[in-house]
Design an enzyme around this catalytic site. Sequence first.
Site, PDB file in Angstrom:
ATOM      1  N   LYS A  12      30.086  38.661  50.896  1.00  0.00           N
ATOM      2  CA  LYS A  12      31.468  37.782  49.933  1.00  0.00           C
ATOM      3  C   LYS A  12      31.368  36.564  49.958  1.00  0.00           C
ATOM      4  O   LYS A  12      31.899  36.103  49.231  1.00  0.00           O
ATOM      5  CB  LYS A  12      32.741  38.447  50.216  1.00  0.00           C
ATOM      6  CG  LYS A  12      32.836  40.168  50.360  1.00  0.00           C
ATOM      7  CD  LYS A  12      34.165  40.984  49.757  1.00  0.00           C
ATOM      8  CE  LYS A  12      34.081  41.967  49.316  1.00  0.00           C
ATOM      9  NZ  LYS A  12      35.207  43.098  50.065  1.00  0.00           N
ATOM     10  N   LYS A  19      23.184  48.576  44.872  1.00  0.00           N
ATOM     11  CA  LYS A  19      24.544  49.628  44.907  1.00  0.00           C
ATOM     12  C   LYS A  19      24.349  49.746  43.696  1.00  0.00           C
ATOM     13  O   LYS A  19      24.771  49.202  43.628  1.00  0.00           O
ATOM     14  CB  LYS A  19      24.631  49.941  46.055  1.00  0.00           C
ATOM     15  CG  LYS A  19      26.355  49.114  46.483  1.00  0.00           C
ATOM     16  CD  LYS A  19      27.402  49.231  47.562  1.00  0.00           C
ATOM     17  CE  LYS A  19      28.181  48.740  47.861  1.00  0.00           C
ATOM     18  NZ  LYS A  19      29.128  49.330  48.435  1.00  0.00           N
ATOM     19  N   LYS A  66      31.653  49.548  41.717  1.00  0.00           N
ATOM     20  CA  LYS A  66      32.646  49.571  40.733  1.00  0.00           C
ATOM     21  C   LYS A  66      33.184  47.862  40.295  1.00  0.00           C
ATOM     22  O   LYS A  66      33.442  47.691  39.279  1.00  0.00           O
ATOM     23  CB  LYS A  66      34.137  50.654  40.865  1.00  0.00           C
ATOM     24  CG  LYS A  66      34.564  50.261  42.712  1.00  0.00           C
ATOM     25  CD  LYS A  66      35.472  50.673  43.202  1.00  0.00           C
ATOM     26  CE  LYS A  66      36.070  50.792  44.514  1.00  0.00           C
ATOM     27  NZ  LYS A  66      36.455  49.591  44.636  1.00  0.00           N
TER      28      LYS A  66
END
Length: 334
Positions: A116, A197, A200
């Site tokens: 991140k 992956k 969302k």
Amino acid sequence: MDTPGKKRVLSGIQPSGELCISNYIGALKNWISLQDEYECVYLIVDLHSLTVDQVPAELRQRCYSYVAQYLACGIDPEKSLIVVQSHVPEHTELTWVLNTITYMGELNRMTQFKDKSKKQKNINLGLYTYPVLMASDILLYQADLVPVGADQKQHLELSRDLAIRFNGKYSPTFTIPEPFIPKQGARIMSLQDPESKMSKSDKNPNNYISLLDAPNVIMKKFKRAVTDSETEIKYDENRKGLHNLINIYSAYTGKTSDQIEDMYVGKMYSDFKVDLADIVIDALKPIQEEYNKIYNDKGYLDQLLKEGAEKARYQARKTLDKVYRKVGFIKRAR
Ligand code: TRP
């Protein structure tokens, strides 16, 4: 809460982005199946979601939407607790204590933090201590089992280490949580980029199918899903796009990859994709109908969250009082 003899399960999802079929297949579907055998606590981890930039009004609506989707998918509030993390202040209180027994070296090693920090500009302290807050979520409720995806295993390992460390430094206080990795655990990948992956929080909505996507949108997204230039429908790990679509097909129908291959001998990718889209559309239809009934009933959702928070706080307070006593704080007169 506190049914004797029942083990406790705890898990949570961050309210960022739209819940997708990968969350359903990887988490919710599994959560639902655990409700009878275990005492379950399912969180909406809104405190965690502040580690990435949020639009306040959208965050609030999204949290309601997540609650309604948990319910619509089949989380039963008679059996399980649905809890918004920020409604239980003990999460942040325990985080502070755990911060003081966590080594910076441990947090430096967290791969999610490293990833991140590469991807986002706002590298805040919350992002760094994110795993400690997650440990608090788990340890507060004395959870035995924590259903998580592979990407969260390292965080769970830290929760275990912190529990063991605290228990050793003071005396047995926390249950040592075990990871609970679902048996049928195919990772669902992005439709346009099957190397990564399905997420969302992906910026490109064509990469995922949201649980609330309209039928024509679902059809369009599957038709556009990346495959390859071969013709046969084969379950082959090297043909990543098709492999992923077969996994989704399998998750929604219970059919094995062999059975699916047999069904599509001599057929084209387009036949397969249209069938898959229809299967997912049909599966989401009852969820969407139920969602539409409850999402606008904020009174009902507020009441449900109030009850969830009250029951959760009872357990959370019990653990936190113990922790405060063990570390040497004066008992607060009540
Ligand atoms: N970090 C988890 C994720 O991103 C979400 C989470 C927060 C969680 N607290 C938790 C999962 C406690 C399991 C248990 O997926």
